[in-house]
Design a protein around this motif. Structure first.
Motif, PDB file in Angstrom:
ATOM      1  N   GLU A  32       0.863  -1.180   0.000  1.00 31.15           N
ATOM      2  CA  GLU A  32       0.000   0.000   0.000  1.00 31.15           C
ATOM      3  C   GLU A  32       0.899   1.229   0.000  1.00 31.15           C
ATOM      4  O   GLU A  32       1.581   1.524   0.972  1.00 31.15           O
ATOM      5  CB  GLU A  32      -0.929   0.009   1.214  1.00 31.15           C
ATOM      6  CG  GLU A  32      -1.990   1.047   1.067  1.00 31.15           C
ATOM      7  CD  GLU A  32      -3.291   0.669   1.769  1.00 31.15           C
ATOM      8  OE1 GLU A  32      -4.061   1.596   1.989  1.00 31.15           O
ATOM      9  OE2 GLU A  32      -3.529  -0.506   2.074  1.00 31.15           O
ATOM     10  N   VAL A  33       0.926   1.903  -1.120  1.00 28.15           N
ATOM     11  CA  VAL A  33       1.854   3.007  -1.304  1.00 28.15           C
ATOM     12  C   VAL A  33       1.333   4.269  -0.647  1.00 28.15           C
ATOM     13  O   VAL A  33       1.996   4.861   0.183  1.00 28.15           O
ATOM     14  CB  VAL A  33       2.109   3.255  -2.814  1.00 28.15           C
ATOM     15  CG1 VAL A  33       2.980   4.460  -3.035  1.00 28.15           C
ATOM     16  CG2 VAL A  33       2.731   2.040  -3.434  1.00 28.15           C
ATOM     17  N   MET A  34       0.141   4.698  -1.019  1.00 23.46           N
ATOM     18  CA  MET A  34      -0.354   5.957  -0.487  1.00 23.46           C
ATOM     19  C   MET A  34      -1.804   6.170  -0.862  1.00 23.46           C
ATOM     20  O   MET A  34      -2.343   5.468  -1.707  1.00 23.46           O
ATOM     21  CB  MET A  34       0.494   7.116  -0.983  1.00 23.46           C
ATOM     22  CG  MET A  34       0.615   7.199  -2.485  1.00 23.46           C
ATOM     23  SD  MET A  34       1.939   8.269  -3.071  1.00 23.46           S
ATOM     24  CE  MET A  34       3.388   7.401  -2.537  1.00 23.46           C
ATOM     25  N   GLY A  35      -2.391   7.171  -0.226  1.00 20.08           N
ATOM     26  CA  GLY A  35      -3.745   7.563  -0.563  1.00 20.08           C
ATOM     27  C   GLY A  35      -3.728   8.660  -1.609  1.00 20.08           C
ATOM     28  O   GLY A  35      -2.781   9.435  -1.694  1.00 20.08           O
ATOM     29  N   PHE A  36      -4.783   8.714  -2.392  1.00 19.98           N
ATOM     30  CA  PHE A  36      -4.906   9.724  -3.440  1.00 19.98           C
ATOM     31  C   PHE A  36      -6.241  10.425  -3.315  1.00 19.98           C
ATOM     32  O   PHE A  36      -7.250   9.809  -2.980  1.00 19.98           O
ATOM     33  CB  PHE A  36      -4.775   9.088  -4.829  1.00 19.98           C
ATOM     34  CG  PHE A  36      -3.369   8.696  -5.147  1.00 19.98           C
ATOM     35  CD1 PHE A  36      -2.516   9.565  -5.806  1.00 19.98           C
ATOM     36  CD2 PHE A  36      -2.878   7.466  -4.759  1.00 19.98           C
ATOM     37  CE1 PHE A  36      -1.213   9.214  -6.077  1.00 19.98           C
ATOM     38  CE2 PHE A  36      -1.576   7.096  -5.021  1.00 19.98           C
ATOM     39  CZ  PHE A  36      -0.738   7.971  -5.689  1.00 19.98           C
ATOM     40  N   SER A  37      -6.240  11.718  -3.589  1.00 16.82           N
ATOM     41  CA  SER A  37      -7.466  12.503  -3.529  1.00 16.82           C
ATOM     42  C   SER A  37      -8.196  12.496  -4.864  1.00 16.82           C
ATOM     43  O   SER A  37      -9.374  12.802  -4.931  1.00 16.82           O
ATOM     44  CB  SER A  37      -7.156  13.941  -3.110  1.00 16.82           C
ATOM     45  OG  SER A  37      -6.182  14.489  -3.966  1.00 16.82           O
ATOM     46  N   SER A  38      -7.488  12.128  -5.943  1.00 12.65           N
ATOM     47  CA  SER A  38      -8.102  12.161  -7.271  1.00 12.65           C
ATOM     48  C   SER A  38      -7.559  11.023  -8.132  1.00 12.65           C
ATOM     49  O   SER A  38      -6.354  10.768  -8.146  1.00 12.65           O
ATOM     50  CB  SER A  38      -7.777  13.515  -7.931  1.00 12.65           C
ATOM     51  OG  SER A  38      -8.205  13.542  -9.259  1.00 12.65           O
ATOM     52  N   VAL A  39      -8.461  10.350  -8.818  1.00 15.64           N
ATOM     53  CA  VAL A  39      -8.111   9.317  -9.792  1.00 15.64           C
ATOM     54  C   VAL A  39      -8.867   9.652 -11.062  1.00 15.64           C
ATOM     55  O   VAL A  39     -10.074   9.912 -11.022  1.00 15.64           O
ATOM     56  CB  VAL A  39      -8.516   7.902  -9.296  1.00 15.64           C
ATOM     57  CG1 VAL A  39      -8.233   6.850 -10.356  1.00 15.64           C
ATOM     58  CG2 VAL A  39      -7.789   7.554  -8.003  1.00 15.64           C
ATOM     59  N   SER A  40      -8.166   9.661 -12.200  1.00 11.05           N
ATOM     60  CA  SER A  40      -8.825   9.989 -13.459  1.00 11.05           C
ATOM     61  C   SER A  40      -9.856   8.947 -13.839  1.00 11.05           C
ATOM     62  O   SER A  40      -9.918   7.860 -13.254  1.00 11.05           O
ATOM     63  CB  SER A  40      -7.791  10.117 -14.589  1.00 11.05           C
ATOM     64  OG  SER A  40      -7.241   8.843 -14.875  1.00 11.05           O
ATOM     65  N   GLU A  41     -10.629   9.282 -14.829  1.00 14.13           N
ATOM     66  CA  GLU A  41     -11.609   8.342 -15.367  1.00 14.13           C
ATOM     67  C   GLU A  41     -10.910   7.062 -15.811  1.00 14.13           C
ATOM     68  O   GLU A  41      -9.872   7.109 -16.456  1.00 14.13           O
ATOM     69  CB  GLU A  41     -12.285   9.009 -16.571  1.00 14.13           C
ATOM     70  CG  GLU A  41     -13.218   8.134 -17.337  1.00 14.13           C
ATOM     71  CD  GLU A  41     -13.816   8.855 -18.537  1.00 14.13           C
ATOM     72  OE1 GLU A  41     -14.976   9.250 -18.453  1.00 14.13           O
ATOM     73  OE2 GLU A  41     -13.101   9.020 -19.544  1.00 14.13           O
ATOM     74  N   LEU A  42     -11.471   5.920 -15.430  1.00 11.28           N
ATOM     75  CA  LEU A  42     -10.959   4.626 -15.887  1.00 11.28           C
ATOM     76  C   LEU A  42     -11.771   4.267 -17.124  1.00 11.28           C
ATOM     77  O   LEU A  42     -12.989   4.100 -17.030  1.00 11.28           O
ATOM     78  CB  LEU A  42     -11.100   3.562 -14.803  1.00 11.28           C
ATOM     79  CG  LEU A  42     -10.360   3.848 -13.502  1.00 11.28           C
ATOM     80  CD1 LEU A  42     -10.669   2.771 -12.470  1.00 11.28           C
ATOM     81  CD2 LEU A  42      -8.869   3.940 -13.729  1.00 11.28           C
ATOM     82  N   SER A  43     -11.100   4.149 -18.243  1.00 12.47           N
ATOM     83  CA  SER A  43     -11.826   3.994 -19.495  1.00 12.47           C
ATOM     84  C   SER A  43     -11.152   2.972 -20.396  1.00 12.47           C
ATOM     85  O   SER A  43      -9.927   2.891 -20.452  1.00 12.47           O
ATOM     86  CB  SER A  43     -11.876   5.360 -20.193  1.00 12.47           C
ATOM     87  OG  SER A  43     -12.478   5.264 -21.451  1.00 12.47           O
ATOM     88  N   ASN A  44     -11.976   2.182 -21.075  1.00  8.68           N
ATOM     89  CA  ASN A  44     -11.472   1.292 -22.111  1.00  8.68           C
ATOM     90  C   ASN A  44     -12.432   1.326 -23.290  1.00  8.68           C
ATOM     91  O   ASN A  44     -13.586   1.724 -23.140  1.00  8.68           O
ATOM     92  CB  ASN A  44     -11.246  -0.135 -21.594  1.00  8.68           C
ATOM     93  CG  ASN A  44     -12.518  -0.797 -21.134  1.00  8.68           C
ATOM     94  OD1 ASN A  44     -13.577  -0.645 -21.719  1.00  8.68           O
ATOM     95  ND2 ASN A  44     -12.417  -1.556 -20.055  1.00  8.68           N
TER      96      ASN A  44
END
Length: 161
Positions: A32-44
């Motif tokens: 577990e590296v770290m927490g993030f406040s934002s993750v981009s759209e996951l798209s395929n």
């Protein structure tokens, strides 16, 4: 009196849980590296190609022609942890065997795990630190670190899997 103890327990929770303000936690190769406040759209997206059947010209068959996965961008407040920087340095040095990693993005709602997205064959193609402005003074501006990951693919699992 009760409100005093509940406020101190809230303060203790924020001290003991460094991820309390983040809804997304990232693991790379099981760490577990770290927490993030934002993750981009996951798209395929699956591309298609058209095929006209000989003698039957009323319509075209549309067939799948490969699926591609968009890059994933993660963003959080800059910390003293060099994990992302060191990972990016492996790519810059051309050490792709060591740079390719599998991982997961864990999604939380009110500290409860709701879903997990696993990504495979990831490597950081870009690492950015937000602009540094000393004149911001006491504005509370936080330096942001973002990393863009190229991924071969990703898949979703519910928290019950």
């Amino acid at each position: 009196m009760a409100s005093k103890s509940s406020s101190s327990s809230k303060a203790n929770a924020s001290v003991s849980d460094p991820f309390v303000n983040y809804r997304y936690r990232v693991e790379i190769e099981g760490i577990e590296v770290m927490g993030f406040s934002s993750v981009s759209e996951l798209s395929n997206e699956t591309k298609t190609f058209s095929y006209k059947e000989g003698g039957l010209n009323n319509y075209e068959h549309k067939l799948p022609n490969g699926t591609s996965y968009d890059n994933i961008t993660l963003e959080h407040g800059l910390s003293l942890d060099n994990t992302l920087y060191e990972w990016r340095e492996k790519v810059i040095a051309g050490n792709m065997e060591e740079a390719l990693k599998n991982g997961s993005i864990k999604v939380y709602s009110q500290n409860n795990l709701t879903s997990v997205w696993y990504f495979y064959g990831a490597w950081p193609s870009k690492l950015s630190i937000s602009s540094m402005n000393a004149s911001a003074g006491g504005s509370g501006a936080v330096l942001l670190e973002s990393v863009e990951l190229v991924v071969e693919r990703f898949e979703r699992h519910s928290s019950s899997d």
